[in-house]
Scaffold this motif. Structure first.
Motif, PDB file in Angstrom:
ATOM      1  N   GLY A  32       0.815  -1.223   0.000  1.00 41.97           N
ATOM      2  CA  GLY A  32       0.000   0.000   0.000  1.00 41.97           C
ATOM      3  C   GLY A  32       0.849   1.274   0.000  1.00 41.97           C
ATOM      4  O   GLY A  32       2.028   1.253   0.359  1.00 41.97           O
ATOM      5  N   LEU A  33       0.207   2.361  -0.385  1.00 39.05           N
ATOM      6  CA  LEU A  33       0.924   3.641  -0.484  1.00 39.05           C
ATOM      7  C   LEU A  33       1.082   4.332   0.873  1.00 39.05           C
ATOM      8  O   LEU A  33       1.867   5.262   1.007  1.00 39.05           O
ATOM      9  CB  LEU A  33       0.164   4.587  -1.425  1.00 39.05           C
ATOM     10  N   GLY A  34       0.309   3.884   1.857  1.00 40.91           N
ATOM     11  CA  GLY A  34       0.416   4.496   3.189  1.00 40.91           C
ATOM     12  C   GLY A  34       0.001   5.955   3.195  1.00 40.91           C
ATOM     13  O   GLY A  34       0.588   6.768   3.900  1.00 40.91           O
ATOM     14  N   THR A  35      -1.045   6.280   2.427  1.00 41.08           N
ATOM     15  CA  THR A  35      -1.403   7.702   2.263  1.00 41.08           C
ATOM     16  C   THR A  35      -1.769   8.389   3.585  1.00 41.08           C
ATOM     17  O   THR A  35      -1.546   9.585   3.731  1.00 41.08           O
ATOM     18  CB  THR A  35      -2.583   7.874   1.286  1.00 41.08           C
ATOM     19  N   ARG A  36      -2.286   7.613   4.549  1.00 41.59           N
ATOM     20  CA  ARG A  36      -2.671   8.248   5.815  1.00 41.59           C
ATOM     21  C   ARG A  36      -1.448   8.690   6.609  1.00 41.59           C
ATOM     22  O   ARG A  36      -1.578   9.416   7.589  1.00 41.59           O
ATOM     23  CB  ARG A  36      -3.512   7.294   6.648  1.00 41.59           C
ATOM     24  N   PHE A  37      -0.290   8.195   6.223  1.00 40.24           N
ATOM     25  CA  PHE A  37       0.934   8.557   6.947  1.00 40.24           C
ATOM     26  C   PHE A  37       1.829   9.477   6.127  1.00 40.24           C
ATOM     27  O   PHE A  37       3.010   9.633   6.446  1.00 40.24           O
ATOM     28  CB  PHE A  37       1.698   7.300   7.374  1.00 40.24           C
ATOM     29  N   LEU A  38       1.275  10.088   5.088  1.00 35.00           N
ATOM     30  CA  LEU A  38       2.048  11.104   4.370  1.00 35.00           C
ATOM     31  C   LEU A  38       2.225  12.321   5.281  1.00 35.00           C
ATOM     32  O   LEU A  38       1.323  12.603   6.073  1.00 35.00           O
ATOM     33  CB  LEU A  38       1.302  11.509   3.081  1.00 35.00           C
ATOM     34  N   PRO A  39       3.326  13.042   5.256  1.00 34.33           N
ATOM     35  CA  PRO A  39       4.387  12.908   4.268  1.00 34.33           C
ATOM     36  C   PRO A  39       5.445  11.834   4.563  1.00 34.33           C
ATOM     37  O   PRO A  39       6.253  11.531   3.702  1.00 34.33           O
ATOM     38  CB  PRO A  39       5.039  14.300   4.288  1.00 34.33           C
ATOM     39  N   THR A  40       5.424  11.225   5.785  1.00 34.25           N
ATOM     40  CA  THR A  40       6.491  10.266   6.128  1.00 34.25           C
ATOM     41  C   THR A  40       6.664   9.199   5.052  1.00 34.25           C
ATOM     42  O   THR A  40       7.786   8.843   4.667  1.00 34.25           O
ATOM     43  CB  THR A  40       6.161   9.585   7.474  1.00 34.25           C
ATOM     44  N   THR A  41       5.521   8.670   4.569  1.00 31.20           N
ATOM     45  CA  THR A  41       5.572   7.539   3.644  1.00 31.20           C
ATOM     46  C   THR A  41       6.025   7.932   2.226  1.00 31.20           C
ATOM     47  O   THR A  41       6.075   7.074   1.349  1.00 31.20           O
ATOM     48  CB  THR A  41       4.206   6.817   3.623  1.00 31.20           C
ATOM     49  N   LYS A  42       6.363   9.211   2.029  1.00 28.97           N
ATOM     50  CA  LYS A  42       7.080   9.581   0.792  1.00 28.97           C
ATOM     51  C   LYS A  42       8.376   8.783   0.708  1.00 28.97           C
ATOM     52  O   LYS A  42       8.842   8.424  -0.365  1.00 28.97           O
ATOM     53  CB  LYS A  42       7.492  11.066   0.847  1.00 28.97           C
ATOM     54  N   ALA A  43       9.012   8.583   1.879  1.00 27.34           N
ATOM     55  CA  ALA A  43      10.358   7.989   1.894  1.00 27.34           C
ATOM     56  C   ALA A  43      10.475   6.718   2.729  1.00 27.34           C
ATOM     57  O   ALA A  43      11.384   5.935   2.503  1.00 27.34           O
ATOM     58  CB  ALA A  43      11.360   9.022   2.412  1.00 27.34           C
ATOM     59  N   VAL A  44       9.559   6.518   3.708  1.00 26.09           N
ATOM     60  CA  VAL A  44       9.665   5.347   4.599  1.00 26.09           C
ATOM     61  C   VAL A  44       8.387   4.522   4.488  1.00 26.09           C
ATOM     62  O   VAL A  44       7.294   5.044   4.729  1.00 26.09           O
ATOM     63  CB  VAL A  44       9.832   5.790   6.078  1.00 26.09           C
ATOM     64  N   PRO A  45       8.483   3.238   4.138  1.00 27.15           N
ATOM     65  CA  PRO A  45       7.270   2.417   4.090  1.00 27.15           C
ATOM     66  C   PRO A  45       6.591   2.356   5.451  1.00 27.15           C
ATOM     67  O   PRO A  45       7.267   2.271   6.487  1.00 27.15           O
ATOM     68  CB  PRO A  45       7.788   1.027   3.691  1.00 27.15           C
ATOM     69  N   LYS A  46       5.276   2.400   5.423  1.00 25.46           N
ATOM     70  CA  LYS A  46       4.491   2.379   6.662  1.00 25.46           C
ATOM     71  C   LYS A  46       4.859   1.182   7.553  1.00 25.46           C
ATOM     72  O   LYS A  46       4.909   1.286   8.776  1.00 25.46           O
ATOM     73  CB  LYS A  46       3.017   2.308   6.277  1.00 25.46           C
ATOM     74  N   GLU A  47       5.135   0.042   6.912  1.00 21.86           N
ATOM     75  CA  GLU A  47       5.402  -1.199   7.664  1.00 21.86           C
ATOM     76  C   GLU A  47       6.699  -1.122   8.463  1.00 21.86           C
ATOM     77  O   GLU A  47       6.961  -1.966   9.309  1.00 21.86           O
ATOM     78  CB  GLU A  47       5.475  -2.391   6.704  1.00 21.86           C
ATOM     79  N   LEU A  48       7.521  -0.108   8.175  1.00 22.29           N
ATOM     80  CA  LEU A  48       8.783   0.021   8.917  1.00 22.29           C
ATOM     81  C   LEU A  48       8.712   1.089  10.004  1.00 22.29           C
ATOM     82  O   LEU A  48       9.709   1.353  10.686  1.00 22.29           O
ATOM     83  CB  LEU A  48       9.945   0.316   7.957  1.00 22.29           C
TER      84      LEU A  48
END
Ligand code: G1P
Length: 294
Positions: A14-30
């Motif tokens: 998944g794109l992890g949109t709810r955790f943007l902007p972090t998930t621009k560079a870090v996958p949510k699962e990490l």
């Protein structure tokens, strides 16, 4: 028939949109719960239930999720040289837990599609597979073992269910159930993804743990886009039920964290931190003061 499963599939594309902007560079699962990425907890749960292989379904841009399960000899050496053996143990934990592989989902077509992408990673041994959604942290762990016992007894596929307040039900896959004589095990006669509260067949919702007969992969090839225009795992399970395949749920009475949004993630992070001897006592005191002054 063997109830055992060897392979656990973790959809993580998944794109992890709810955790943007972090998930621009870090996958949510990490993202860490205290100091450990959520996916390590999920991998540990799968390994403790007997899985030997973890198939991480990920997108081409999220290779770091699987890299987390690789060894890092340079870092190990440099920590060993400094005498930091506790940290060496920490970084060795994930690679020692389980053998991780990736399957690539190059288009975000839904959870059903993601699970289907892992078929090429299976071997002739895999009569059933476990699927663990890494957004769902189930406490205490151990549900998969119970689910494997139910599959041993009843055959087919076994899912984990939570009894959820009806007003929240439309965020979930929902089961139409019949009693089996055991409070914690129910037969599933239908399943629907994200129904309106008034249309939900029950308040038992899918809670991110599935033990699926291999027949699911054939069903996944026969579904069409459903809720949200996505290929839904729920619809493939509903198809199997309609074709007479046995499906049961184990009703989980413990806790659950939903890491799919920042509010749920924060709760989980605080809960995990409160349970550590290292950070728990100070955090508890600080929280009390903070709340008294709010
Ligand atoms: C997914 C599944 C849903 C399940 C939920 C559990 O939905 O499609 O059936 O109840 O996970 O967390 P999502 O949360 O991805 O929308």
């Amino acid at each position: 028939m063997s109830s055992a499963f060897h392979t656990a599939i973790v959809p993580a594309a998944g794109l992890g949109t709810r955790f943007l902007p972090t998930t621009k560079a870090v996958p949510k699962e990490l993202l860490p719960l205290v100091d450990t990425p959520a996916i390590e907890y999920v991998a540990r749960e799968a390994a403790e239930a007997g899985a030997k292989k973890l198939v991480i379904v990920t997108s081409p841009t999220k290779a770091s999720v699987a890299n987390y399960f690789d060894e890092n000899p340079d870092l190990e050496q440099s920590l060993t040289d400094k005498g930091k053996t506790d940290l060496v143990e920490k970084i060795q934990r994930a690679p020692k837990l389980i053998k991780a592989e990736t399957a690539i989902q190059d288009q975000a077509l839904g959870l059903g599609h993601a699970v289907g992408c892992a078929e090429g990673n299976l071997t002739g041994e895999d009569e059933a597979v476990a699927v663990l959604l890494p957004d769902d942290i189930i406490l205490p762990t151990g549900a998969l073992k119970k689910m494997a016992e139910v599959r041993q007894e009843k055959g087919g596929s076994v899912l984990l269910a939570f009894d959820i307040p009806r007003e929240q039900i439309s965020a979930y896959g929902v089961f139409d159930v019949r009693d089996t004589g055991s409070d914690d095990v129910k037969q599933v006669v239908g399943m629907v993804e994200k129904p309106k509260p008034e249309d939900a067949p029950s308040t038992f919702a899918a809670a991110g743990r599935y033990l699926l007969d291999r027949a699911i992969f054939d069903a996944l090839k026969r579904i069409t886009p459903g809720a949200g225009g996505e290929l839904q795992l729920t619809d493939a399970i509903a198809l199997l039920i309609n074709e007479g395949h046995p499906v049961h749920v184990v009703v989980h009475r413990g806790g659950r964290h939903d890491l799919g949004n920042p509010a749920g993630f924060l709760r989980a992070a605080v809960d995990f931190a409160l349970n550590t001897p290292e950070y728990g006592p100070d955090l508890r005191e600080w929280l009390r003061e903070r709340l008294d002054n709010s």
